[in-house]
Design an enzyme around this catalytic site. Structure first.
Site, PDB file in Angstrom:
ATOM      1  N   SER A 188      29.045 -88.926  87.960  1.00 20.71           N
ATOM      2  CA  SER A 188      28.503 -88.815  89.309  1.00 20.71           C
ATOM      3  C   SER A 188      29.496 -89.420  90.310  1.00 20.71           C
ATOM      4  O   SER A 188      30.642 -88.993  90.363  1.00 20.71           O
ATOM      5  CB  SER A 188      27.123 -89.472  89.371  1.00 20.71           C
ATOM      6  OG  SER A 188      26.419 -89.101  90.537  1.00 20.71           O
ATOM      7  N   GLU A 315      21.814 -80.156  87.884  1.00 20.07           N
ATOM      8  CA  GLU A 315      21.920 -81.576  88.234  1.00 20.07           C
ATOM      9  C   GLU A 315      20.729 -82.051  89.072  1.00 20.07           C
ATOM     10  O   GLU A 315      20.077 -83.043  88.752  1.00 20.07           O
ATOM     11  CB  GLU A 315      23.214 -81.813  89.015  1.00 20.07           C
ATOM     12  CG  GLU A 315      24.488 -81.454  88.271  1.00 20.07           C
ATOM     13  CD  GLU A 315      25.009 -82.567  87.399  1.00 20.07           C
ATOM     14  OE1 GLU A 315      24.370 -83.636  87.338  1.00 20.07           O
ATOM     15  OE2 GLU A 315      26.062 -82.366  86.766  1.00 20.07           O
ATOM     16  N   HIS A 409      20.698 -84.196  86.078  1.00 20.87           N
ATOM     17  CA  HIS A 409      21.649 -85.258  86.367  1.00 20.87           C
ATOM     18  C   HIS A 409      21.395 -86.457  85.465  1.00 20.87           C
ATOM     19  O   HIS A 409      20.249 -86.873  85.261  1.00 20.87           O
ATOM     20  CB  HIS A 409      21.496 -85.661  87.834  1.00 20.87           C
ATOM     21  CG  HIS A 409      22.645 -86.430  88.390  1.00 20.87           C
ATOM     22  ND1 HIS A 409      23.948 -86.003  88.312  1.00 20.87           N
ATOM     23  CD2 HIS A 409      22.690 -87.622  89.066  1.00 20.87           C
ATOM     24  CE1 HIS A 409      24.737 -86.871  88.907  1.00 20.87           C
ATOM     25  NE2 HIS A 409      24.003 -87.872  89.360  1.00 20.87           N
TER      26      HIS A 409
END
Length: 490
Positions: A188, A315, A409
């Site tokens: 990320s 995500e 995610h």
């Protein structure tokens, strides 16, 4: 009993502790070693300063203070907040103090405003088991780390990354690591940090390979950073300079950050994210960072370093499906109108995502947000490096969470770390996530860190090729990121 591990660093001796002695996961941990002085008082908003040396052994047996001040109870990844001022520290996990093993330096995510290097998901025990020394690093977050401040050095969080990597170069041999075989990795915002560092001429001597998982780059334009700083100063009732901002407490700045950058909620906040990018993070200051990340890579910076990168299929889709009831009867093309105004591009994107359209308009909106923030970066970076001396490998993570309903995610992180048994993994991965998939993904990471090749064809051999991790195993797919190509400027 094995003797307590004691290591001499450039600043002084540190004492760690052995874990799981006698088992395949046996390793030594050294936690909370400072690589810089506490960034408080006159050092707040300054570049990291080397720590004062010490002579007596430093007890490195508990995680050091974190820049994160409130633990993320509901976050996808458990992120402990550790109180204290000495927030610039590293954690080292090593299988043996002798030898010269490859090194993974991990940079945590959290949107550049949250995240913790003390997360149990980042424990390096399984990498240690497979012959990789692992280091997790901390850095200043939010405005303190990345905000524009007249009279203070820009990109202080980036400077923290650099100082931590310099510490690794100087000290990691004493922990059994090889400073000439350092791979930087992150997920990320941490994956974005990796790409930022890869594109910086000043950092090329500090690492040798890179892994970017679901990377999100900020590349905040300088005028935008200035405007946000002025807004914080206005909200806080101070002058927009280093003296004014130092008069605001950390807590007050954290309160003002979202009001200055993303004051809207719900769909408004998503639109702000898409139109203006991440509110805080590395800014293009014209000095430390001269060019946006992809432009730097296209210019050949980092071209001699192997890169592994990719993303999860959905995500942020689970965020959009919370609005599914409202979007049930709205055509997908209409749902995308606020995000994607260009009619031609919208049509091309919808045609390329026909399979997603069958899941409903909310699924399409969620996929678009995921693509815009994360997934489109994979082919953009890979294509920017097409002529590089070192190869680029791409992957996709498509295993669907049984609890969230999407390949979402953070779901892939415990697979990469071979940590399916760790705290709160069941929240994302369910009670019985496939260990075979973790074996494949973790094995690929170890192979890349050790040998510079994760084990499938590189992007340059066939543009668009990637390894898809999903189902009960993985496959090699051509055109793996074709569904996002409409979003890449011609």
């Amino acid at each position: 009993m094995t003797e307590t591990p004691l290591v001499e660093t450039a600043s002084g001796p540190v004492r760690g502790f052995w874990r799981d002695e006698g088992s395949p996961d046996a390793s030594a941990a050294f936690l909370g070693i400072p690589f810089a002085k506490p960034p408080v008082g006159d050092l707040r908003f300054e570049a990291p300063t080397p720590p004062e040396p010490w002579t007596e052994p430093l007890e490195a047996t508990a995680y050091g203070a974190t820049a994160l001040r409130i633990s993320g109870v509901d976050n996808l990844i458990p992120e402990p907040a550790v109180p204290g001022t000495s927030t610039l520290n590293v954690n080292v996990f090593t299988p043996a103090l002798g030898g010269s093993l490859p090194v993974l330096v991990w940079i945590h995510g959290g949107g550049y405003t949250e995240g913790s290097p003390a997360s149990p998901w980042y424990d390096g025990a399984r990498f240690n088991r497979d012959g990789v020394v692992t280091v997790t690093i901390s850095y200043r977050l939010g405005f303190d780390g990345f905000g524009y401040i007249e009279g203070a050095p820009a990109n202080r969080g980036v400077r923290d990354w650099i100082a931590a990597l310099e510490w690794v170069q100087q000290n990691i041999a004493s922990f059994g690591g090889d400073p000439s075989r350092v791979t930087i990795g992150g997920q990320s915002a941490g994956g974005g940090a990796v790409l930022t560092l890869l594109g910086m001429p000043q950092t090329q001597h500090l690492f040798h390979q890179a892994i970017s998982l679901s990377g999100a780059v900020a590349d905040v334009p300088l005028p935008t950073a200035r405007a946000r700083a002025e807004r914080i100063a206005e909200l806080g009732g101070v002058t927009a300079d280093v003296e004014g901002f130092r008069s605001l407490t950390e807590r007050r700045v954290r309160q003002l950050q979202p009001k200055a950058a993303t004051p809207r909620k719900g769909i408004g906040m998503v639109l702000d994210l898409i139109t203006s990018g991440l509110p805080w993070g590395p800014m293009i200051d014209g000095e430390l960072l001269a060019l946006p990340t992809v432009d730097s890579l296209a210019a050949g910076i980092g071209a001699d370093k192997p890169l592994l990168l990719g993303s999860a299929d959905d995500e942020f889709t689970m965020v959009a499906v919370k609005e599914a009831a409202k979007a049930r009867y709205i055509p997908a093309g209409v749902v995308l109108l606020p995000f994607l105004r260009n009619r031609k591009i919208r049509r091309e994107y919808l045609a390329a995502n026909a399979a997603q359209r069958k899941k409903g308009a909310a699924a399409v909106a969620g996929r678009f947000i995921s693509d815009h923030v994360f997934r489109v970066l994979v082919p953009r970076v890979a294509e920017a490096r097409r002529g590089a001396d070192a190869a680029t490998w791409a992957y996709r993570f498509s295993w669907v969470s049984p609890t969230k309903g999407w390949a979402c995610h953070c779901l892939d992180v415990p697979f990469w770390f071979d940590g399916l048994d760790r705290e709160k993994v069941t929240n994302l991965a369910g009670a019985n996530p496939p260990q075979s998939l973790a074996d494949e993904m973790h094995g690929a990471a170890v192979q890349f860190i050790t040998d510079g090749d994760p084990g499938w064809p590189a992007w340059s051999t066939d543009p668009g090729i990637a390894r898809v991790f999903g189902g009960d195993g993985s496959e090699i797919a051509e055109g793996a990121y074709d569904s996002v190509l409409a979003l890449i400027p011609g």
